[in-house]
Enzyme design. Sequence first.
Site, PDB file in Angstrom:
ATOM      1  N   SER A  71      31.081 117.683  56.595  1.00  0.00           N
ATOM      2  CA  SER A  71      29.894 118.534  56.672  1.00  0.00           C
ATOM      3  C   SER A  71      28.755 117.773  57.339  1.00  0.00           C
ATOM      4  O   SER A  71      28.624 116.547  57.173  1.00  0.00           O
ATOM      5  CB  SER A  71      29.452 118.978  55.274  1.00  0.00           C
ATOM      6  OG  SER A  71      28.215 119.657  55.343  1.00  0.00           O
ATOM      7  N   TYR A  79      28.027 117.790  46.057  1.00  0.00           N
ATOM      8  CA  TYR A  79      28.841 118.232  47.194  1.00  0.00           C
ATOM      9  C   TYR A  79      28.650 117.301  48.381  1.00  0.00           C
ATOM     10  O   TYR A  79      29.621 116.894  49.038  1.00  0.00           O
ATOM     11  CB  TYR A  79      28.473 119.666  47.570  1.00  0.00           C
ATOM     12  CG  TYR A  79      29.210 120.207  48.766  1.00  0.00           C
ATOM     13  CD1 TYR A  79      30.537 120.604  48.662  1.00  0.00           C
ATOM     14  CD2 TYR A  79      28.582 120.330  50.001  1.00  0.00           C
ATOM     15  CE1 TYR A  79      31.220 121.111  49.759  1.00  0.00           C
ATOM     16  CE2 TYR A  79      29.256 120.830  51.104  1.00  0.00           C
ATOM     17  CZ  TYR A  79      30.574 121.217  50.979  1.00  0.00           C
ATOM     18  OH  TYR A  79      31.252 121.715  52.068  1.00  0.00           O
TER      19      TYR A  79
END
Length: 244
Positions: free
Chosen positions: A137, A150
């Site tokens: 990400s 996360y």
Amino acid sequence: MTGASRGIGRAIAERLAADGALVAVHYAHSVEAAGEVVASVRAAGGDAFPLRTELGIAGDVQALYSAFDSALARRGIEPRLDVLVNNAAVSGSARIHEVTAELLDRIFSVNVKALVLLTREGLTRMPEGGRIVNISSAITRMAYPESVVYSMSKGALNTLTLALAKELGPRGITVNAIAPGFTETDMNAKLRTTPEGTARLAGLSVFDRIGRPSDIADAVAFLASPDSRWVTGQLLDVSGGMHL
């Protein structure tokens, strides 16, 4: 192809199948969604089969590869894995004061532990010249306190990518990671419920739009192909220039 029943995972599965791969469409819950992906692949002239396994629980890796090997055996194919795309992940918004032990366990058990063990076992089936692509990400290169756990899990994935690239180089196996930005998926649907929210996300990219799953799939297809033979240990930013 883990987490292949929707969003980015589905787009990658369909693209790899279009490039000629026999795709194992892994999913955790939705039989219907996985069936739609397999049907879409076959309708386009490709081939795929579903694999249902919930990750982050005891016996998950064994169950997945048992189903994988059995599916190949029914096609008369010996256990073999040429390309592994680690896409399956869970998220959870939480700032540091909201983090719980349960959230840490859930996110890291799927995004890190299961991924490492799946890769370890997959390597026993991967020939020389194989490909591993990890879906990371873009939040690993910027501060995103709204989802600290996360973000941490994706940072661990980047570190794993580097280590495996060096470890597996002698086998001709490349290991790379893709870093998407905000993309039109269920994971960030709540941020796109209003025109203002959608416009804000679009404005983070230099192209003034939100990423599409196909944008990510096309980049993965390159890293999964023979053309990427001289590229390894890299984190490819596919965020549309987010926060440049």
